[in-house]
Motif scaffolding. Structure first.
Motif, PDB file in Angstrom:
ATOM      1  N   GLU A 262     -11.665   6.458  33.868  1.00 48.75           N
ATOM      2  CA  GLU A 262     -12.314   7.701  34.330  1.00 48.75           C
ATOM      3  C   GLU A 262     -12.413   8.698  33.176  1.00 48.75           C
ATOM      4  O   GLU A 262     -13.441   9.307  32.943  1.00 48.75           O
ATOM      5  CB  GLU A 262     -11.539   8.381  35.476  1.00 48.75           C
ATOM      6  N   PHE A 263     -11.297   8.835  32.474  1.00 50.23           N
ATOM      7  CA  PHE A 263     -11.255   9.778  31.349  1.00 50.23           C
ATOM      8  C   PHE A 263     -12.335   9.429  30.316  1.00 50.23           C
ATOM      9  O   PHE A 263     -13.093  10.282  29.865  1.00 50.23           O
ATOM     10  CB  PHE A 263      -9.860   9.737  30.711  1.00 50.23           C
ATOM     11  N   GLU A 264     -12.415   8.155  29.976  1.00 47.84           N
ATOM     12  CA  GLU A 264     -13.372   7.759  28.930  1.00 47.84           C
ATOM     13  C   GLU A 264     -14.819   7.839  29.422  1.00 47.84           C
ATOM     14  O   GLU A 264     -15.712   8.223  28.667  1.00 47.84           O
ATOM     15  CB  GLU A 264     -13.035   6.356  28.413  1.00 47.84           C
ATOM     16  N   ALA A 265     -15.020   7.472  30.704  1.00 45.12           N
ATOM     17  CA  ALA A 265     -16.387   7.549  31.249  1.00 45.12           C
ATOM     18  C   ALA A 265     -16.849   8.998  31.236  1.00 45.12           C
ATOM     19  O   ALA A 265     -17.989   9.307  30.876  1.00 45.12           O
ATOM     20  CB  ALA A 265     -16.426   6.984  32.666  1.00 45.12           C
ATOM     21  N   GLU A 266     -15.943   9.905  31.602  1.00 49.57           N
ATOM     22  CA  GLU A 266     -16.304  11.327  31.614  1.00 49.57           C
ATOM     23  C   GLU A 266     -16.649  11.804  30.202  1.00 49.57           C
ATOM     24  O   GLU A 266     -17.668  12.439  29.974  1.00 49.57           O
ATOM     25  CB  GLU A 266     -15.154  12.165  32.186  1.00 49.57           C
ATOM     26  N   LEU A 267     -15.770  11.434  29.250  1.00 52.50           N
ATOM     27  CA  LEU A 267     -15.993  11.885  27.874  1.00 52.50           C
ATOM     28  C   LEU A 267     -17.318  11.341  27.319  1.00 52.50           C
ATOM     29  O   LEU A 267     -18.126  12.082  26.738  1.00 52.50           O
ATOM     30  CB  LEU A 267     -14.817  11.444  26.993  1.00 52.50           C
ATOM     31  N   LEU A 268     -17.536  10.053  27.528  1.00 52.66           N
ATOM     32  CA  LEU A 268     -18.772   9.444  27.015  1.00 52.66           C
ATOM     33  C   LEU A 268     -19.999  10.091  27.664  1.00 52.66           C
ATOM     34  O   LEU A 268     -20.968  10.422  26.980  1.00 52.66           O
ATOM     35  CB  LEU A 268     -18.768   7.934  27.278  1.00 52.66           C
ATOM     36  N   LEU A 269     -19.926  10.276  28.968  1.00 52.09           N
ATOM     37  CA  LEU A 269     -21.094  10.815  29.667  1.00 52.09           C
ATOM     38  C   LEU A 269     -21.343  12.281  29.289  1.00 52.09           C
ATOM     39  O   LEU A 269     -22.493  12.695  29.089  1.00 52.09           O
ATOM     40  CB  LEU A 269     -20.891  10.658  31.184  1.00 52.09           C
ATOM     41  N   ARG A 270     -20.248  13.035  29.158  1.00 49.37           N
ATOM     42  CA  ARG A 270     -20.412  14.433  28.737  1.00 49.37           C
ATOM     43  C   ARG A 270     -21.064  14.515  27.369  1.00 49.37           C
ATOM     44  O   ARG A 270     -21.953  15.310  27.125  1.00 49.37           O
ATOM     45  CB  ARG A 270     -19.040  15.132  28.678  1.00 49.37           C
ATOM     46  N   ARG A 271     -20.550  13.662  26.454  1.00 48.07           N
ATOM     47  CA  ARG A 271     -21.108  13.697  25.108  1.00 48.07           C
ATOM     48  C   ARG A 271     -22.537  13.180  25.095  1.00 48.07           C
ATOM     49  O   ARG A 271     -23.379  13.660  24.355  1.00 48.07           O
ATOM     50  CB  ARG A 271     -20.222  12.882  24.143  1.00 48.07           C
ATOM     51  N   PHE A 272     -22.805  12.181  25.942  1.00 47.47           N
ATOM     52  CA  PHE A 272     -24.163  11.638  26.026  1.00 47.47           C
ATOM     53  C   PHE A 272     -25.143  12.723  26.494  1.00 47.47           C
ATOM     54  O   PHE A 272     -26.239  12.861  25.966  1.00 47.47           O
ATOM     55  CB  PHE A 272     -24.190  10.445  26.989  1.00 47.47           C
TER      56      PHE A 272
ATOM     57  N   GLY B 220     -24.498  15.920  26.336  1.00 47.10           N
ATOM     58  CA  GLY B 220     -24.361  17.107  25.487  1.00 47.10           C
ATOM     59  C   GLY B 220     -23.897  18.331  26.267  1.00 47.10           C
ATOM     60  O   GLY B 220     -24.390  19.444  26.039  1.00 47.10           O
ATOM     61  N   VAL B 221     -22.960  18.137  27.214  1.00 47.59           N
ATOM     62  CA  VAL B 221     -22.481  19.278  28.012  1.00 47.59           C
ATOM     63  C   VAL B 221     -20.957  19.376  27.974  1.00 47.59           C
ATOM     64  O   VAL B 221     -20.264  18.380  27.761  1.00 47.59           O
ATOM     65  CB  VAL B 221     -22.926  19.165  29.496  1.00 47.59           C
TER      66      VAL B 221
ATOM     67  N   ARG C   5     -19.850  22.453  32.801  1.00 48.13           N
ATOM     68  CA  ARG C   5     -21.266  22.155  33.056  1.00 48.13           C
ATOM     69  C   ARG C   5     -21.437  20.737  33.607  1.00 48.13           C
ATOM     70  O   ARG C   5     -22.279  20.487  34.461  1.00 48.13           O
ATOM     71  CB  ARG C   5     -22.027  22.335  31.735  1.00 48.13           C
ATOM     72  N   PHE C   6     -20.609  19.823  33.134  1.00 48.72           N
ATOM     73  CA  PHE C   6     -20.681  18.425  33.565  1.00 48.72           C
ATOM     74  C   PHE C   6     -20.554  18.328  35.086  1.00 48.72           C
ATOM     75  O   PHE C   6     -21.354  17.675  35.760  1.00 48.72           O
ATOM     76  CB  PHE C   6     -19.561  17.636  32.870  1.00 48.72           C
ATOM     77  N   PHE C   7     -19.549  19.011  35.654  1.00 46.66           N
ATOM     78  CA  PHE C   7     -19.345  18.910  37.099  1.00 46.66           C
ATOM     79  C   PHE C   7     -20.481  19.580  37.867  1.00 46.66           C
ATOM     80  O   PHE C   7     -20.836  19.151  38.956  1.00 46.66           O
ATOM     81  CB  PHE C   7     -17.970  19.458  37.480  1.00 46.66           C
ATOM     82  N   LEU C   8     -21.068  20.617  37.255  1.00 46.88           N
ATOM     83  CA  LEU C   8     -22.202  21.277  37.922  1.00 46.88           C
ATOM     84  C   LEU C   8     -23.436  20.365  37.980  1.00 46.88           C
ATOM     85  O   LEU C   8     -24.289  20.521  38.834  1.00 46.88           O
ATOM     86  CB  LEU C   8     -22.569  22.570  37.176  1.00 46.88           C
ATOM     87  N   LEU C   9     -23.470  19.404  37.046  1.00 42.33           N
ATOM     88  CA  LEU C   9     -24.640  18.498  36.974  1.00 42.33           C
ATOM     89  C   LEU C   9     -24.565  17.350  37.972  1.00 42.33           C
ATOM     90  O   LEU C   9     -25.522  16.585  38.117  1.00 42.33           O
ATOM     91  CB  LEU C   9     -24.729  17.871  35.573  1.00 42.33           C
ATOM     92  N   PHE C  10     -23.404  17.211  38.640  1.00 40.27           N
ATOM     93  CA  PHE C  10     -23.146  16.016  39.452  1.00 40.27           C
ATOM     94  C   PHE C  10     -24.261  15.657  40.444  1.00 40.27           C
ATOM     95  O   PHE C  10     -24.550  14.492  40.670  1.00 40.27           O
ATOM     96  CB  PHE C  10     -21.815  16.171  40.191  1.00 40.27           C
ATOM     97  N   ARG C  11     -24.856  16.680  41.049  1.00 40.61           N
ATOM     98  CA  ARG C  11     -25.881  16.392  42.079  1.00 40.61           C
ATOM     99  C   ARG C  11     -27.270  16.186  41.462  1.00 40.61           C
ATOM    100  O   ARG C  11     -28.220  15.846  42.170  1.00 40.61           O
ATOM    101  CB  ARG C  11     -25.963  17.540  43.068  1.00 40.61           C
ATOM    102  N   ASP C  12     -27.395  16.438  40.174  1.00 39.85           N
ATOM    103  CA  ASP C  12     -28.714  16.292  39.540  1.00 39.85           C
ATOM    104  C   ASP C  12     -29.105  14.815  39.459  1.00 39.85           C
ATOM    105  O   ASP C  12     -28.248  13.940  39.342  1.00 39.85           O
ATOM    106  CB  ASP C  12     -28.698  16.872  38.113  1.00 39.85           C
TER     107      ASP C  12
ATOM    108  N   ILE D 261     -18.948   8.266  19.883  1.00 37.88           N
ATOM    109  CA  ILE D 261     -19.404   9.661  20.016  1.00 37.88           C
ATOM    110  C   ILE D 261     -19.636  10.294  18.647  1.00 37.88           C
ATOM    111  O   ILE D 261     -20.330  11.285  18.522  1.00 37.88           O
ATOM    112  CB  ILE D 261     -18.457  10.522  20.882  1.00 37.88           C
ATOM    113  N   GLY D 262     -18.998   9.715  17.606  1.00 40.58           N
ATOM    114  CA  GLY D 262     -19.322  10.141  16.236  1.00 40.58           C
ATOM    115  C   GLY D 262     -18.412  11.194  15.637  1.00 40.58           C
ATOM    116  O   GLY D 262     -18.669  11.659  14.530  1.00 40.58           O
ATOM    117  N   ASP D 263     -17.355  11.609  16.346  1.00 41.80           N
ATOM    118  CA  ASP D 263     -16.455  12.566  15.706  1.00 41.80           C
ATOM    119  C   ASP D 263     -15.039  12.502  16.254  1.00 41.80           C
ATOM    120  O   ASP D 263     -14.772  11.846  17.257  1.00 41.80           O
ATOM    121  CB  ASP D 263     -16.996  13.998  15.793  1.00 41.80           C
ATOM    122  N   GLN D 264     -14.144  13.178  15.545  1.00 42.01           N
ATOM    123  CA  GLN D 264     -12.738  13.264  15.942  1.00 42.01           C
ATOM    124  C   GLN D 264     -12.221  14.632  15.509  1.00 42.01           C
ATOM    125  O   GLN D 264     -12.548  15.110  14.430  1.00 42.01           O
ATOM    126  CB  GLN D 264     -11.931  12.145  15.259  1.00 42.01           C
TER     127      GLN D 264
END
Ligand SMILES: C[S@@+](CC[C@H](N)C(=O)[O-])C[C@H]1O[C@@H](n2cnc3c(N)ncnc32)[C@H](O)[C@@H]1O
Length: 289
Positions: A25-35, A37-38, A42-49, A76-79
């Protein structure tokens, strides 16, 4: 009807879980957020989009790379290091939190031992530039030189320095160990290095993320993992001024590396320091010259 962002997130989590990723879950969230760009809010606000169809293939590509064991940071390209973001790619080691302790040691001890002045610090094996760039930013009055044997790594480090506004402040050298600086040894006040320190034979046994994806040149410390320390202490020992040496080490290398540093004439105080997990991580040598 197509899926929404929340459903895409759930799918990504179960895909990563199925691939054996430890915190799906943690990694899916991080990847999707970075994908997308939020940030988190903002990520949780986008859930219904609605999920856009054209996102599916490139995002699945990220998930496939992760499922194949590639470190998240290369995808994701950074650390983050010392509170700043560093760009990473397979030509550089992903900077580790333990190395922040090495930087901290230099920041704490250099001026205490050598005085508050424009110290010349050399970072051998700079990789992403994490150490050299952090020192240049934390101590703008210092002169910093960064060396690496890999030209790709050096290019990444310069790029990182440019992003942090210190590219011109740092002297960049493509070369091996301190060899290019041997004529200038008397100008060096501090040698700092996180060299490759894994014994060659141990590399295949490292976790796949590291062994299959991080650059071998950043890991392989020769037959017993101590070769870089032998070369660097021998080179740094060719001069007799007052100076400091600060190495990151493997948890079981403290005694041997401290022994090598003690051989430098004038190194009367050599200390082994621990990381936050209590493992030996840094050897520091105070050389009175
Ligand atoms: C363990 S990584 C450290 C990277 C970075 N300093 C950090 O702490 O995240 C070691 C680095 O040493 C470089 N290296 C390996 N052999 C070298 C040599 N003979 N001379 C200079 N650099 C070398 C590698 O290319 C790699 O970037």
């Amino acid at each position: 009807m197509g899926m929404n962002v929340r459903e895409a997130f759930q799918r990504a989590s179960s895909f990563l879980r199925g691939a054996g990723v430890e915190s799906p879950e943690f990694e899916a969230e991080l990847l999707l957020r970075r994908f997308l760009g939020v940030d988190r809010a903002r990520f949780f606000l986008l859930f219904r989009d609605p999920w856009q169809e054209e996102w599916t293939a490139p995002f699945q590509n990220w998930l496939n790379r992760r499922a194949a064991g590639e470190p998240l940071q290369y995808i994701i390209g950074d650390q983050e290091f010392y509170g700043r973001l560093f760009q990473v790619n397979p030509s550089v080691l992903i900077p580790r939190p333990e190395t922040e302790g090495l930087v901290e040691t230099v920041l704490e001890e250099a001026e205490r031992f050598l005085g508050k002045r424009a110290l010349h610090v050399v970072d051998v094996g700079t990789g992403s530039g994490a150490i050299a760039i952090t020192l240049a930013l934390e101590k703008p009055e210092w002169q910093v030189t960064a060396i690496d044997l890999s030209s790709e790594a050096l290019a990444t480090a310069k790029d990182n320095a440019h992003r942090h506004g210190v590219k011109e402040k740092i002297t960049w050298i493509h070369g091996s160990y301190l060899t290019p600086l041997l004529p200038d040894l008397p100008t060096i006040d501090v040698l700092v290095s996180n060299p490759p320190y894994i014994p060659s034979a141990v590399i295949p046994a490292l976790e796949k993320q590291v062994q299959a994806f991080e650059p071998r040149l950043a890991l392989d410390g020769g037959e017993d993992g101590l070769e870089p320390y032998r070369v660097l202490t021998e080179q740094f020992g060719k001069w007799s001024g007052k100076r400091l040496v600060c190495f990151e080490i493997g948890a079981d290398q403290g005694g041997e590396v401290a022994g090598l540093v003690k051989k430098i004439s004038g190194a009367e105080r050599v200390e082994i320091r621990q990381d936050l997990a209590g493992r030996d991580r840094v050897v520091i040598g105070f050389i009175s010259g």
